[in-house]
Design a protein around this motif. Structure first.
Motif, PDB file in Angstrom:
ATOM      1  N   ARG A 121      -0.832  -2.925  -8.038  1.00  0.00           N
ATOM      2  CA  ARG A 121      -1.948  -2.259  -7.238  1.00  0.00           C
ATOM      3  C   ARG A 121      -2.216  -0.771  -7.530  1.00  0.00           C
ATOM      4  NH1 ARG A 121      -3.673  -2.746  -2.969  1.00  0.00           N
ATOM      5  NH2 ARG A 121      -4.030  -2.184  -0.985  1.00  0.00           N
ATOM      6  N   HIS A 122      -1.041  -0.247  -8.066  1.00  0.00           N
ATOM      7  CA  HIS A 122      -1.479   1.420  -8.499  1.00  0.00           C
ATOM      8  C   HIS A 122      -1.550   1.639  -9.923  1.00  0.00           C
ATOM      9  CE1 HIS A 122       0.292   2.611  -4.524  1.00  0.00           C
ATOM     10  NE2 HIS A 122       1.216   1.454  -4.731  1.00  0.00           N
ATOM     11  N   ARG A 141       3.004  -4.835  -5.688  1.00  0.00           N
ATOM     12  CA  ARG A 141       3.384  -3.309  -5.080  1.00  0.00           C
ATOM     13  C   ARG A 141       2.909  -2.471  -6.381  1.00  0.00           C
ATOM     14  NH1 ARG A 141       7.404  -5.058  -1.728  1.00  0.00           N
ATOM     15  NH2 ARG A 141       9.171  -4.983  -3.508  1.00  0.00           N
ATOM     16  N   HIS A 142       3.507  -2.705  -7.431  1.00  0.00           N
ATOM     17  CA  HIS A 142       3.332  -1.860  -8.543  1.00  0.00           C
ATOM     18  C   HIS A 142       2.027  -2.113  -9.257  1.00  0.00           C
ATOM     19  CE1 HIS A 142       7.639  -0.718  -8.376  1.00  0.00           C
ATOM     20  NE2 HIS A 142       8.063  -2.041  -8.499  1.00  0.00           N
ATOM     21  N   ARG A 166       0.839  -1.310  -0.107  1.00  0.00           N
ATOM     22  CA  ARG A 166      -0.054   0.002   0.009  1.00  0.00           C
ATOM     23  C   ARG A 166       0.971   1.253  -0.169  1.00  0.00           C
ATOM     24  NH1 ARG A 166      -5.148   0.344   2.198  1.00  0.00           N
ATOM     25  NH2 ARG A 166      -4.346   2.100   3.378  1.00  0.00           N
TER      26      ARG A 166
END
Length: 117
Positions: free
Chosen positions: A90-91, A87-88, A14
């Motif tokens: 998600r954005h 992590r990537h 997040r």
């Protein structure tokens, strides 16, 4: 993988700091740090608060923990790469997520073709 590692992975995915999550969960950063490092187990109430602070549920954290454990048993480097990708991913915008998935499928097909030649 333990519950602390699953919480840390979710927090990092997040992009939240220890302080941000701890504040939202009504605890302190040092307490959360001990949990993430496996030095302390959270109470049921704290685990619920942490899940809420991370925008998820306790059951989802346990599902992730179980899935992560299976991946770690299979391939340690794969688990690390998947965590980075998550992590990537998600954005990304939904349309870009579709592109990433299509691209990985294309690479998989290409790899299969190369191994069969």
């Amino acid at each position: 993988m333990n519950i602390g590692q699953a919480l840390k992975r979710r927090r990092e995915a997040r992009g939240d700091t220890l302080e941000e999550v701890a504040y939202r969960a009504d605890t302190d950063a040092s307490n959360l740090s001990r949990i993430e490092r496996g030095m302390q187990q959270p109470s049921v109430l704290l685990l619920q608060n942490l899940a809420k602070a991370l925008g998820t549920s306790v059951s989802e954290i346990y599902r992730e923990l179980e899935a992560g454990s299976r991946i770690l048993e299979l391939d340690e480097p794969l688990a690390a790469d998947l965590a980075k990708m998550q992590r990537h991913f998600r954005h990304l915008k939904p349309a870009d997520r579709v592109l990433v998935l299509e691209f990985t499928q294309m690479i998989k097909r290409r790899s299969k073709q190369q191994t069969s030649q």
